[in-house]
Design an enzyme around this catalytic site. Structure first.
Site, mmCIF file in Angstrom:
data_model
loop_
_atom_site.group_PDB
_atom_site.id
_atom_site.type_symbol
_atom_site.label_atom_id
_atom_site.label_comp_id
_atom_site.label_asym_id
_atom_site.label_seq_id
_atom_site.Cartn_x
_atom_site.Cartn_y
_atom_site.Cartn_z
ATOM 1 N N HIS A 72 29.450 58.851 -11.474
ATOM 2 C CA HIS A 72 29.028 58.221 -10.219
ATOM 3 C C HIS A 72 28.079 57.068 -10.507
ATOM 4 O O HIS A 72 27.141 57.210 -11.279
ATOM 5 C CB HIS A 72 28.367 59.256 -9.298
ATOM 6 C CG HIS A 72 29.387 60.066 -8.559
ATOM 7 N ND1 HIS A 72 29.544 60.000 -7.206
ATOM 8 C CD2 HIS A 72 30.341 60.913 -9.013
ATOM 9 C CE1 HIS A 72 30.553 60.792 -6.855
ATOM 10 N NE2 HIS A 72 31.044 61.360 -7.934
ATOM 11 N N TYR A 201 22.783 60.524 1.057
ATOM 12 C CA TYR A 201 21.509 61.135 1.433
ATOM 13 C C TYR A 201 21.171 60.595 2.821
ATOM 14 O O TYR A 201 20.859 59.413 2.965
ATOM 15 C CB TYR A 201 20.401 60.761 0.441
ATOM 16 C CG TYR A 201 20.546 61.449 -0.902
ATOM 17 C CD1 TYR A 201 21.472 61.011 -1.851
ATOM 18 C CD2 TYR A 201 19.742 62.535 -1.238
ATOM 19 C CE1 TYR A 201 21.611 61.651 -3.068
ATOM 20 C CE2 TYR A 201 19.864 63.178 -2.463
ATOM 21 C CZ TYR A 201 20.793 62.737 -3.368
ATOM 22 O OH TYR A 201 20.931 63.377 -4.584
ATOM 23 N N LYS A 296 17.015 67.377 -10.080
ATOM 24 C CA LYS A 296 16.325 67.365 -11.377
ATOM 25 C C LYS A 296 16.287 68.710 -12.117
ATOM 26 O O LYS A 296 16.040 68.741 -13.324
ATOM 27 C CB LYS A 296 14.868 66.899 -11.182
ATOM 28 C CG LYS A 296 14.741 65.440 -10.848
ATOM 29 C CD LYS A 296 15.033 64.589 -12.064
ATOM 30 C CE LYS A 296 15.225 63.143 -11.705
ATOM 31 N NZ LYS A 296 16.543 62.596 -11.998
HETATM 32 C C1 LIG Z 1 20.024 79.216 -5.753
HETATM 33 C C2 LIG Z 1 19.739 77.966 -6.542
HETATM 34 C C3 LIG Z 1 20.352 76.756 -6.209
HETATM 35 C C4 LIG Z 1 20.062 75.585 -6.907
HETATM 36 N N1 LIG Z 1 20.648 74.414 -6.537
HETATM 37 C C5 LIG Z 1 20.336 73.294 -7.209
HETATM 38 C C6 LIG Z 1 20.891 72.050 -6.824
HETATM 39 O O1 LIG Z 1 21.647 71.965 -5.857
HETATM 40 N N2 LIG Z 1 20.544 70.937 -7.536
HETATM 41 C C7 LIG Z 1 19.675 71.012 -8.618
HETATM 42 O O2 LIG Z 1 19.400 69.995 -9.269
HETATM 43 N N3 LIG Z 1 19.159 72.169 -9.014
HETATM 44 C C8 LIG Z 1 19.457 73.297 -8.330
HETATM 45 N N4 LIG Z 1 18.907 74.467 -8.715
HETATM 46 C C9 LIG Z 1 18.054 74.456 -9.910
HETATM 47 C C10 LIG Z 1 18.854 74.610 -11.213
HETATM 48 O O3 LIG Z 1 19.983 75.395 -10.996
HETATM 49 C C11 LIG Z 1 17.921 75.230 -12.244
HETATM 50 O O4 LIG Z 1 16.885 74.280 -12.476
HETATM 51 C C12 LIG Z 1 18.603 75.598 -13.570
HETATM 52 O O5 LIG Z 1 19.438 76.719 -13.387
HETATM 53 C C13 LIG Z 1 17.557 75.890 -14.650
HETATM 54 O O6 LIG Z 1 18.169 76.471 -15.757
HETATM 55 P P1 LIG Z 1 17.412 77.573 -16.611
HETATM 56 O O7 LIG Z 1 18.323 77.905 -17.727
HETATM 57 O O8 LIG Z 1 16.039 77.116 -16.915
HETATM 58 O O9 LIG Z 1 17.210 78.820 -15.624
HETATM 59 P P2 LIG Z 1 18.295 79.799 -14.984
HETATM 60 O O10 LIG Z 1 19.550 79.062 -14.706
HETATM 61 O O11 LIG Z 1 17.608 80.493 -13.867
HETATM 62 O O12 LIG Z 1 18.614 80.842 -16.144
HETATM 63 C C14 LIG Z 1 17.738 81.884 -16.481
HETATM 64 C C15 LIG Z 1 18.555 83.051 -17.012
HETATM 65 O O13 LIG Z 1 17.678 84.075 -17.441
HETATM 66 C C16 LIG Z 1 18.198 85.320 -17.007
HETATM 67 N N5 LIG Z 1 17.065 86.269 -16.960
HETATM 68 C C17 LIG Z 1 16.096 86.383 -16.026
HETATM 69 N N6 LIG Z 1 15.241 87.353 -16.341
HETATM 70 C C18 LIG Z 1 15.683 87.882 -17.498
HETATM 71 C C19 LIG Z 1 15.207 88.928 -18.333
HETATM 72 N N7 LIG Z 1 14.120 89.632 -18.023
HETATM 73 N N8 LIG Z 1 15.886 89.210 -19.456
HETATM 74 C C20 LIG Z 1 16.997 88.521 -19.799
HETATM 75 N N9 LIG Z 1 17.497 87.504 -19.037
HETATM 76 C C21 LIG Z 1 16.832 87.197 -17.913
HETATM 77 C C22 LIG Z 1 18.821 85.007 -15.670
HETATM 78 O O14 LIG Z 1 19.779 85.978 -15.268
HETATM 79 C C23 LIG Z 1 19.452 83.653 -15.947
HETATM 80 O O15 LIG Z 1 20.759 83.769 -16.454
HETATM 81 C C24 LIG Z 1 19.162 75.633 -8.006
HETATM 82 C C25 LIG Z 1 18.558 76.851 -8.356
HETATM 83 C C26 LIG Z 1 18.810 78.004 -7.636
HETATM 84 C C27 LIG Z 1 18.112 79.289 -8.031
#
Ligand SMILES: Cc1cc2nc3c(=O)[nH]c(=O)nc-3n(C[C@H](O)[C@H](O)[C@H](O)COP(=O)(O)OP(=O)(O)OC[C@H]3O[C@@H](n4cnc5c(N)ncnc54)[C@H](O)[C@@H]3O)c2cc1C
Length: 388
Positions: A72, A201, A296
């Site tokens: 995009h 937006y 982000k």
């Molecule tokens: C419902 C939702 C919708 C979103 N929509 C958007 C969007 O539209 N646009 C955008 O930019 N961002 C969005 N986000 C934000 C984006 O998805 C996150 O910033 C991203 O997933 C971050 O990745 P991560 O790997 O840090 O965390 P996560 O994706 O949360 O991964 C963490 C992992 O750790 C696991 N975990 C948790 N506790 C434990 C434990 N005790 N032991 C072992 N494993 C564990 C979880 O199951 C998960 O798989 C959204 C977030 C959520 C929650």
């Protein structure tokens, strides 16, 4: 069990960190408390900044992204009667890609299970021990109910906002900042071809709306709603009618289709500092949350683990601590920049019902649509600043 890096959580941050470390010859084990099916089905982010695309491509994960992802070149900013395009390549020489987080996660899991480091799903009772020493360990119960101990050199806490890692860091001191917004997003996924070539937006007196997409046949649309709203009160017709109102533009209409997913997402900013305690390092949502308006969250997680992978490779292969010692400060500099941008987009586009706020928001939107300098500032932040 023994490994160099124990990674807690198989979200994008944990899986990509494991991949980046493996490419540099550093071992890891990833522990995830959910099932593979659950992790692969979570509908979340969908916009990849240029640095995220480059990082995934360099890590050998770009084939499907480049085949099925959509590049995009800008976004539309809308307020009633006006829709204005910001052309990103013209403004800052970069683009973004639409490729769902679900797809990024599937690609990462497939690569991991295809000869990559161990990835254990459905573990429970994860406990981190001795993180202030050079030989921390993780205790957990595996999917068969057997108690396990994973000895390691470093633990990466990539277990998201509700994980177990951040409380361990915070127990040694540090601080957090939080802002809860008085808005939520009602998001739908619909089997409908997007009626727009770029994301829209839209500011509207009844509330913000975002038109985005996941593929040429699937649309992802959001409505600003009150956080107390219940999804059961929003029939598909009510949602489509509200979208029609907020995106209204003469000669143009929203494409409707079967709704396949529907949820309400609260909006908050959250930062936890430092992102390290001894041999435990936080990355991604474990350390920070941004409201989704700036797209982000996923990109910040990728930026964190890009920095962390370099720092851990230096520590574990060269025994040099310079990059791990500066990791938290360097990661937090980007976190605060993205926290500001996400707050800025949220504040400019979500209506509070206050007429003074509305005039300020419209003035800001008109400024961005008429000044190249103001538009460039938005474009540079939206497409992502380089990872330092
Ligand atoms: C419902 C939702 C919708 C979103 N929509 C958007 C969007 O539209 N646009 C955008 O930019 N961002 C969005 N986000 C934000 C984006 O998805 C996150 O910033 C991203 O997933 C971050 O990745 P991560 O790997 O840090 O965390 P996560 O994706 O949360 O991964 C963490 C992992 O750790 C696991 N975990 C948790 N506790 C434990 C434990 N005790 N032991 C072992 N494993 C564990 C979880 O199951 C998960 O798989 C959204 C977030 C959520 C929650």
């Amino acid at each position: 069990m023994r490994t160099q890096v124990a990674i807690i959580g198989a979200g994008p941050a944990g899986l990509l960190l494991s991949r980046l470390l493996a490419l540099q010859g550093v071992d890891s084990v990833v522990l995830e408390n959910r099932s593979r099916v659950y992790v692969e089905a979570r509908i979340r982010a969908g916009i990849l900044e240029q640095h995220t695309v480059d990082t995934l491509t360099d890590a050998g994960l770009g084939d499907r992204l480049h085949r099925e992802g959509l590049e995009h070149r800008g976004i539309y900013l809308q307020h009633p009667g006006t829709r204005h395009k910001l052309d990103f390549p013209e403004l800052c020489g970069r683009t973004v890609w639409v490729y769902g987080q679900t797809e990024v996660t599937k690609d990462l899991i497939e690569a991991q299970l295809d000869g990559g480091p161990p990835l254990l799903f459905e573990v429970s009772d994860v406990t981190l021990e001795d993180v202030d020493s050079d030989s921390p360990r993780v205790r957990f119960t595996d999917a068969d109910g057997v108690a396990q101990v994973l000895e390691c050199d470093v633990i990466a806490g990539t277990d998201g906002f509700h994980g177990v890692s951040r409380p361990v860091v915070q127990a040694a001191g540090g601080r957090t900042w939080e802002r809860t917004y008085p808005y939520a997003w009602l998001g739908i996924l619909a089997d409908a071809a997007p009626a727009t070539d770029e994301l829209i937006y839209a500011w509207h007196p009844e509330g913000f709306a975002l038109y985005s997409m996941r593929s040429p046949t699937v649309s992802r649309l959001y409505l600003q709603v009150d956080p107390a709203e219940k999804i059961e009160d929003w029939s598909d017709d009510r949602i489509w009618d509200a979208l029609d109102t907020r995106f209204a533009l003469e000669g143009w209409s929203v494409n409707r289709g079967p709704v396949t997913d529907k949820s309400i997402l609260p909006m908050r900013s959250f930062v936890s500092s430092p992102m390290r305690r001894g041999r435990l390092f936080l990355a991604g949502d474990a350390a920070h949350i941004v409201p989704p308006t700036g797209a982000k969250g996923l990109n910040l997680a990728v930026a964190d683990v890009t920095l962390l992978a370099r720092a851990l490779v230096r520590l574990l292969t060269e025994k040099r601590t310079d990059l791990v010692d500066t990791y938290s400060d360097r990661a937090l500099a980007r976190v605060w920049r993205c926290t500001h941008f996400s707050w800025f987009m949220t504040s400019m586009l979500h209506t509070s019902g206050d007429d003074f706020d509305a005039h300020l928001q419209l003035s800001q939107l008109r400024r961005i649509c008429s000044s190249e300098a103001a538009a460039r500032e938005l474009a540079e932040n939206y497409t992502g600043l380089p990872v330092g």
